[in-house]
Scaffold this motif. Structure first.
Motif, PDB file in Angstrom:
ATOM      1  N   TYR A  89       0.792  -1.085  -0.083  1.00  0.00           N
ATOM      2  CA  TYR A  89      -0.053   0.157   0.053  1.00  0.00           C
ATOM      3  C   TYR A  89       0.772   1.289   0.032  1.00  0.00           C
ATOM      4  O   TYR A  89       1.652   1.119   0.691  1.00  0.00           O
TER       5      TYR A  89
ATOM      6  N   TYR B 184       0.248   5.249   1.039  1.00  0.00           N
ATOM      7  CA  TYR B 184      -0.475   6.492   1.590  1.00  0.00           C
ATOM      8  C   TYR B 184       0.375   7.764   1.574  1.00  0.00           C
ATOM      9  O   TYR B 184       1.484   7.681   1.447  1.00  0.00           O
TER      10      TYR B 184
ATOM     11  N   PHE C  13      -5.444   7.243   1.231  1.00  0.00           N
ATOM     12  CA  PHE C  13      -4.837   6.216   0.560  1.00  0.00           C
ATOM     13  C   PHE C  13      -4.735   6.486  -0.794  1.00  0.00           C
ATOM     14  O   PHE C  13      -5.260   7.442  -1.657  1.00  0.00           O
TER      15      PHE C  13
ATOM     16  N   TYR D 107      -2.970   0.471  -4.185  1.00  0.00           N
ATOM     17  CA  TYR D 107      -2.493  -0.790  -3.314  1.00  0.00           C
ATOM     18  C   TYR D 107      -2.261  -1.941  -4.489  1.00  0.00           C
ATOM     19  O   TYR D 107      -2.712  -1.906  -5.691  1.00  0.00           O
TER      20      TYR D 107
ATOM     21  N   GLN E  69      -1.771  -5.812  -5.385  1.00  0.00           N
ATOM     22  CA  GLN E  69      -1.724  -7.528  -4.846  1.00  0.00           C
ATOM     23  C   GLN E  69      -1.004  -8.256  -6.061  1.00  0.00           C
ATOM     24  O   GLN E  69      -1.198  -8.415  -7.054  1.00  0.00           O
TER      25      GLN E  69
ATOM     26  N   ASP F  29      -6.547  -1.505  -7.573  1.00  0.00           N
ATOM     27  CA  ASP F  29      -7.504  -0.016  -7.224  1.00  0.00           C
ATOM     28  C   ASP F  29      -6.338   0.934  -6.997  1.00  0.00           C
ATOM     29  O   ASP F  29      -5.401   1.143  -6.582  1.00  0.00           O
TER      30      ASP F  29
ATOM     31  N   SER G  71      -7.571   4.460  -7.445  1.00  0.00           N
ATOM     32  CA  SER G  71      -8.537   5.343  -7.296  1.00  0.00           C
ATOM     33  C   SER G  71      -8.065   6.365  -6.230  1.00  0.00           C
ATOM     34  O   SER G  71      -8.501   7.704  -6.243  1.00  0.00           O
TER      35      SER G  71
ATOM     36  N   LEU H  32       3.890   7.245   2.761  1.00  0.00           N
ATOM     37  CA  LEU H  32       4.086   5.975   3.641  1.00  0.00           C
ATOM     38  C   LEU H  32       3.653   4.824   2.892  1.00  0.00           C
ATOM     39  O   LEU H  32       2.808   4.757   2.085  1.00  0.00           O
TER      40      LEU H  32
ATOM     41  N   GLY I 281      -1.932  -9.597   2.832  1.00  0.00           N
ATOM     42  CA  GLY I 281      -3.470  -9.524   2.113  1.00  0.00           C
ATOM     43  C   GLY I 281      -4.443  -9.325   3.308  1.00  0.00           C
ATOM     44  O   GLY I 281      -4.925 -10.325   3.733  1.00  0.00           O
ATOM     45  N   GLY I 282      -4.874  -8.053   3.423  1.00  0.00           N
ATOM     46  CA  GLY I 282      -6.005  -8.001   4.283  1.00  0.00           C
ATOM     47  C   GLY I 282      -5.666  -8.094   6.009  1.00  0.00           C
ATOM     48  O   GLY I 282      -6.546  -8.133   6.672  1.00  0.00           O
ATOM     49  N   GLU I 283      -4.470  -8.363   6.353  1.00  0.00           N
ATOM     50  CA  GLU I 283      -4.109  -8.704   7.799  1.00  0.00           C
ATOM     51  C   GLU I 283      -3.292  -7.392   8.082  1.00  0.00           C
ATOM     52  O   GLU I 283      -3.531  -6.236   7.533  1.00  0.00           O
ATOM     53  N   THR I 284      -2.617  -7.728   9.237  1.00  0.00           N
ATOM     54  CA  THR I 284      -1.791  -6.468   9.909  1.00  0.00           C
ATOM     55  C   THR I 284      -0.927  -5.743   8.726  1.00  0.00           C
ATOM     56  O   THR I 284      -0.230  -6.347   7.940  1.00  0.00           O
ATOM     57  N   GLN I 285      -1.121  -4.490   8.732  1.00  0.00           N
ATOM     58  CA  GLN I 285      -0.195  -3.847   7.634  1.00  0.00           C
ATOM     59  C   GLN I 285       1.077  -3.119   8.634  1.00  0.00           C
ATOM     60  O   GLN I 285       1.056  -2.636   9.735  1.00  0.00           O
TER      61      GLN I 285
ATOM     62  N   PHE J 134       4.127  -0.624   8.289  1.00  0.00           N
ATOM     63  CA  PHE J 134       4.431   0.435   7.651  1.00  0.00           C
ATOM     64  C   PHE J 134       6.039   0.848   7.851  1.00  0.00           C
ATOM     65  O   PHE J 134       6.832   0.340   8.643  1.00  0.00           O
TER      66      PHE J 134
END
Lengths: 112, 111
Positions: free
Chosen positions: A33, A35, A45, A48, A50, A56, A58, A91, A97-101, A103
């Motif tokens: 990701y 940011y 945001f 991101y 995958q 995405d 956007s 950042l 994938g969908g869990e803890t990010q 940074f």
């Protein structure tokens, strides 16, 4: 590596110049990701990934912003013809994938 | 569009007082995460809530996820100066890995 790394840590550039920001995610993390955080503000945001694809985009503020990811690992965020309003901390975070990010320390960009 | 609002924006408390920040989403979330960002630092993951009505505790921190999975709260009991920072929630919407971050609550603890 032990964590997410970003380079450079600080970047000062002149208005109109292009900049490239780099993110090295944690090995094995498929999601990445980007940011943007302006001083004293929340996280905006941008994009991101995958794997190597970006489902995405956007959040990219304008067509001056682009990002790519190669080999499912390193990602670069490029800002063309920088403007003063681009000044912020950029950042990067990675996750399984969908869990803890997790940074990185961020790149502080200042456009003069 | 998808939005996540967080209140209050700022909170000053005396050391030892309790603190709560609230997070509200315009749409149902798959899960919600909470992060803490110290001044000059980057966000650090605290916890993830997935189930409707879920409550999790970490020492003095209590996290709740609403029954409708549209709101969440973080409560800190007996704040300490080490709790200073900005607390962000981040909501994940179904079918996507895109997290929408709340606006953050900046906590200041006065000794």
């Amino acid at each position: 590596g032990a964590g997410v790394s970003q380079s450079p840590s600080n970047k000062v550039t002149e208005k109109g110049k292009d900049v490239e920001l780099r993110c090295d995610p944690i090995s094995g993390h498929t999601a990445l990701y980007w940011y943007r955080q302006s001083l004293g503000q929340g996280l905006e945001f941008l994009i991101y990934f995958q794997g190597n694809s970006a489902p995405d985009k956007s959040g990219l503020p304008s067509d001056r912003f682009s990002a790519e990811r190669t080999g499912g690992s390193v990602s670069t965020l490029t800002i063309q013809r920088t403007q003063q309003e681009d000044s912020a901390v950029y950042l990067c975070a990675s996750s399984r994938g969908g869990e803890t990010q997790y940074f990185g320390p961020g790149t502080r960009l200042l456009v003069l | 569009g998808q939005q996540v609002m967080q209140i209050p924006q700022y909170q000053h408390v005396q050391e030892g007082e309790d603190f709560t920040t609230y997070c509200n989403s315009s749409t149902t979330l798959s899960n919600i995460q909470w992060y803490k960002q110290r001044p000059g630092g980057h966000p650090v993951f605290l916890i993830q809530l997935v189930k409707s009505g879920e409550v999790k505790k970490q020492k003095r921190l209590t996290f709740q996820f609403g029954e409708a999975k549209k709101n969440s709260s973080l409560h800190i009991t007996a704040t300490q100066t080490t709790d200073v920072g900005t607390y962000f929630c981040a909501g994940l919407h179904s079918g996507t890995y895109k997290y929408i971050f709340g606006t953050g609550t900046r906590l200041k603890v006065l000794a």
